[in-house]
Scaffold this active site. Structure first.
Site, PDB file in Angstrom:
ATOM      1  N   GLY A   1       0.792  -1.223   0.000  1.00  0.00           N
ATOM      2  CA  GLY A   1       0.000   0.000   0.000  1.00  0.00           C
ATOM      3  C   GLY A   1       0.823   1.270   0.000  1.00  0.00           C
ATOM      4  O   GLY A   1       0.265   2.362   0.030  1.00  0.00           O
ATOM      5  N   HIS A   2       2.158   1.167  -0.014  1.00  0.00           N
ATOM      6  CA  HIS A   2       3.010   2.359   0.101  1.00  0.00           C
ATOM      7  C   HIS A   2       4.128   2.293  -0.921  1.00  0.00           C
ATOM      8  O   HIS A   2       5.259   1.961  -0.569  1.00  0.00           O
ATOM      9  CB  HIS A   2       3.600   2.447   1.504  1.00  0.00           C
ATOM     10  CG  HIS A   2       4.103   3.810   1.864  1.00  0.00           C
ATOM     11  ND1 HIS A   2       5.416   4.193   1.700  1.00  0.00           N
ATOM     12  CD2 HIS A   2       3.472   4.883   2.394  1.00  0.00           C
ATOM     13  CE1 HIS A   2       5.571   5.430   2.140  1.00  0.00           C
ATOM     14  NE2 HIS A   2       4.408   5.866   2.555  1.00  0.00           N
ATOM     15  N   PHE A   3       3.998   2.604  -2.064  1.00  0.00           N
ATOM     16  CA  PHE A   3       2.815   2.963  -2.831  1.00  0.00           C
ATOM     17  C   PHE A   3       2.709   1.964  -3.969  1.00  0.00           C
ATOM     18  O   PHE A   3       3.737   1.625  -4.557  1.00  0.00           O
ATOM     19  CB  PHE A   3       2.951   4.374  -3.386  1.00  0.00           C
ATOM     20  CG  PHE A   3       3.086   5.441  -2.345  1.00  0.00           C
ATOM     21  CD1 PHE A   3       1.972   5.883  -1.647  1.00  0.00           C
ATOM     22  CD2 PHE A   3       4.308   5.987  -2.057  1.00  0.00           C
ATOM     23  CE1 PHE A   3       2.086   6.889  -0.692  1.00  0.00           C
ATOM     24  CE2 PHE A   3       4.432   6.986  -1.098  1.00  0.00           C
ATOM     25  CZ  PHE A   3       3.326   7.437  -0.414  1.00  0.00           C
TER      26      PHE A   3
END
Length: 152
Positions: A54-56
């Site tokens: 999720g990052h990124f």
């Protein structure tokens, strides 16, 4: 200290020193140690790290707070290795303050973080550390950390 610490200190030994476990253990190896003074540790950054989901997406970057956490864990290994043979000392250190945090480059999959931590002062169960993280000899982050010890 009566027994010398054999380097490198591998992850199995680090797990005996720190309470962190997957996915939050961020120190893979200790390669240099001056007990009570300084430590150099390694964190190998892999695309398999759960935070990269999720990052990124499509542009994976290690979160800066986790780079700081890796430096704090290296500080913990310094304290634990420095007091390893002291039966009166078995502190669990908590990160309580971060000052002068600076980020100068991204940390991405495939990087190897070199975590350099120096103890500035240890007083009444509080440790003040200077820390920096490097990739390929270039500083990517630095800060001052304060950690407070507590008996286990």
């Amino acid at each position: 200290m009566t027994d010398a610490i054999k380097l490198p200190v591998e992850v199995e030994q680090i797990q005996e020193l720190l309470p962190h476990r997957y996915p939050f253990l961020l120190v893979d190896r200790v390669i240099e140690l001056e007990p009570g003074k300084r430590v150099v540790a390694i964190k190998n950054v892999s695309i398999n790290e759960p935070f990269f989901q999720g990052h990124f997406p499509k542009h994976p970057v290690m979160p800066g707070v986790l780079v700081i956490e890796a430096m704090a864990q290296a500080a913990g290994t310094l304290i634990r290795l420095s007091t390893k043979n002291d039966p009166e000392s078995n502190p669990l250190f908590y990160l309580v303050k971060i000052d002068k945090a600076r980020f100068s480059a991204k940390v991405v999959p495939g990087d190897q973080l070199r975590l350099e931590v120096r103890l500035k002062r240890l007083l009444r169960g509080m440790g003040l550390f200077e820390a920096r993280a490097l990739v390929d000899g270039n500083e990517v982050a630095s800060c001052e950390l304060m950690c407070a010890g507590r008996a286990e």
